[in-house]
Design a protein around this motif. Structure first.
Motif, short mmCIF file in Angstrom:
data_model
loop_
_atom_site.label_atom_id
_atom_site.label_comp_id
_atom_site.label_asym_id
_atom_site.label_seq_id
_atom_site.Cartn_x
_atom_site.Cartn_y
_atom_site.Cartn_z
N GLU A 206 4.96 0.41 4.46
CA GLU A 206 3.50 0.35 4.32
C GLU A 206 2.92 1.75 4.45
OE1 GLU A 206 -0.28 -2.33 5.95
OE2 GLU A 206 1.64 -2.38 7.00
N ASN A 207 1.85 2.03 3.68
CA ASN A 207 1.17 3.34 3.74
C ASN A 207 2.14 4.50 3.54
OD1 ASN A 207 -1.26 1.97 4.36
ND2 ASN A 207 -0.70 1.97 6.53
N SER A 208 3.03 4.37 2.56
CA SER A 208 4.12 5.33 2.42
C SER A 208 4.20 5.91 1.02
CB SER A 208 5.45 4.66 2.77
OG SER A 208 5.45 4.21 4.12
N ASN B 138 0.81 -1.21 0.00
CA ASN B 138 0.00 0.00 0.00
C ASN B 138 0.85 1.27 0.00
OD1 ASN B 138 -2.68 1.06 -0.03
ND2 ASN B 138 -2.39 1.75 2.07
N SER B 139 1.66 1.42 -1.03
CA SER B 139 2.61 2.54 -1.07
C SER B 139 2.86 2.99 -2.50
CB SER B 139 3.95 2.14 -0.42
OG SER B 139 3.79 1.86 0.96
N ILE B 140 3.41 4.21 -2.62
CA ILE B 140 3.85 4.76 -3.90
C ILE B 140 5.35 4.99 -3.82
CG2 ILE B 140 3.67 6.69 -5.51
CD1 ILE B 140 0.87 7.23 -4.34
N VAL B 141 6.10 4.37 -4.75
CA VAL B 141 7.54 4.59 -4.87
C VAL B 141 7.77 5.15 -6.26
CG1 VAL B 141 9.83 3.58 -4.76
CG2 VAL B 141 8.00 2.66 -3.31
N GLN B 142 8.41 6.30 -6.36
CA GLN B 142 8.54 6.96 -7.66
C GLN B 142 9.79 6.50 -8.40
OE1 GLN B 142 7.01 11.06 -7.91
NE2 GLN B 142 6.51 10.92 -5.75
N GLU B 143 10.31 7.30 -9.32
CA GLU B 143 11.29 6.85 -10.29
C GLU B 143 12.74 7.00 -9.82
OE1 GLU B 143 10.50 9.08 -13.83
OE2 GLU B 143 8.44 8.32 -14.02
N ASN B 144 13.62 6.14 -10.39
CA ASN B 144 15.07 6.25 -10.18
C ASN B 144 15.45 6.19 -8.71
OD1 ASN B 144 16.11 6.93 -13.04
ND2 ASN B 144 14.42 8.37 -12.75
N THR B 145 14.76 5.35 -7.98
CA THR B 145 14.96 5.23 -6.53
C THR B 145 15.51 3.85 -6.19
OG1 THR B 145 13.41 6.93 -5.77
CG2 THR B 145 13.59 5.00 -4.40
N VAL B 146 16.29 3.79 -5.13
CA VAL B 146 16.86 2.53 -4.65
C VAL B 146 16.35 2.27 -3.24
CG1 VAL B 146 18.97 1.28 -4.07
CG2 VAL B 146 18.93 2.77 -6.08
N ILE B 147 15.72 1.13 -3.05
CA ILE B 147 15.20 0.74 -1.74
C ILE B 147 15.79 -0.61 -1.37
CG2 ILE B 147 13.13 0.01 -0.50
CD1 ILE B 147 11.57 2.14 -1.92
#
Length: 334
Positions: free
Chosen positions: A307-309, A292-301
């Motif tokens: 959650e909820n992020s 339940n999250s949004i991760v945008q572009e060119n990111t490293v996780i």
């Protein structure tokens, strides 16, 4: 049909995400909010869209080109208009005066909707509404027994109507609307220091123009981080039958629980992804669990339980956090 989209606001409730891009370009299920809005309007229009006027601040050429491309994607001509001072809703729409002609839809770019009707263009004017449990937090429309709007009340403290105005309007005669907006500006008619669209609408109604409510099935807010995450969740449900994972995505020893969007050239490794997650292009997620999250572009996780992020662009995040809102260009270890 022309569309006016006022979107010059600073998006302060969405910071830090709006420090580098305007709020309407934040992605929902893989597409910017404003693109989702334009596509939803096109779906209910039932008639070709000729022009889309985006009323913006000084957002830069890259943003302007993205907006013009969004207009082109629905077969319309894009027009960039500027509101340099925050002088209210009526003033913002008037900044798009060249497009205020013929059939016009005005839509604010922080709201999305779901509807299964076709726009009745023979009506004088339509205001989209949604029934809400607590109307005291919204501007509402009062409707008579004939189904016509007879008045507007801003955040009523006693019950007058539960039909909240969601921020999307149709006008059969764009020139008439332009004249009423210009009248407010010429005569310096303000409320709390700003020119208000509702004043122009009320003038039009008193002169005999009939306003009717347009009821939507669902109203989706993108006003703050939590609302945007929830809207992303709902939208992923709407489009879950579509192919949401780009063919170039590398899924390595990972589990995807639909609905999930993953953009092109993303890498997902040793990760449980979903449900209700959007991951932008060229993003890498490793050794993580994200829900339940949004991760945008060119990111490293790496090595997170998220959650909820919301996580922005060009972020490097190593964390055990459960609820985050991280803007662009950050490197964070928690």
């Amino acid at each position: 049909m022309n569309i006016i989209i006022p979107m010059a606001g600073m998006g302060k409730r969405m910071r830090p995400h709006t420090l580098s891009i305007p709020k309407p370009l934040i992605p929902i299920a893989g597409k910017p909010i404003v693109q989702r809005l334009v596509e939803d309007i096109a779906q209910v229009c039932g008639t070709p869209i000729d022009e889309i006027a985006f009323v913006i601040g000084d957002f830069g050429e890259e943003v302007e080109q993205r907006l013009l491309a969004i207009a082109e994607s629905v077969g319309a001509k894009g027009r960039i208009c500027y509101q340099h001072e925050p002088l209210g809703t009526a003033h913002a729409i008037l900044c798009g005066a060249e497009s205020l002609k013929g059939n016009v839809i005005v839509a604010y770019a922080d709201t999305l909707f779901r509807a299964d009707f076709k726009l009745e263009t023979d009506q004088d004017a339509i205001i989209w509404v949604q029934a809400v449990e607590d109307p005291s937090a919204f501007g509402v429309a009062q409707v008579n027994e004939a189904g016509e709007i007879i008045g507007f009340v801003e955040k009523p403290q006693t019950f007058v109507s539960d039909l909240a105005i969601i921020g999307i309007y149709y006008f059969k005669d764009g020139e008439n609307l332009r004249n009423e907006l210009q009248y407010l500006v010429d005569n310096n008619i303000k409320v709390s220091g700003e020119f208000q669209l509702t004043d122009a609408i009320e003038n039009m109604r008193r002169k005999g123009l009939k306003f009717v409510p347009g009821q939507v099935q669902e109203w989706l807010d993108c006003g703050n981080k939590q609302a945007t995450v929830e809207t992303n969740r709902r939208y992923l449900e709407f489009v879950r039958d579509q192919n949401l994972i780009h063919e170039s995505v590398k899924l390595i020893n990972s589990v995807v629980i639909p609905p999930v969007f993953v953009g092109e050239n993303a890498v997902i490794e040793n990760t449980v992804l979903g449900p209700h997650v959007s991951v932008g292009k060229k993003t890498s997620v490793k050794d993580s669990v994200i829900r339940n999250s949004i991760v945008q572009e060119n990111t490293v996780i790496e090595s997170v339980n998220l959650e909820n992020s919301m996580v922005g662009n060009f972020v490097h995040l190593t964390s055990k956090a459960a609820d985050l809102s991280v803007g662009d260009y950050n490197s964070i270890t928690v």
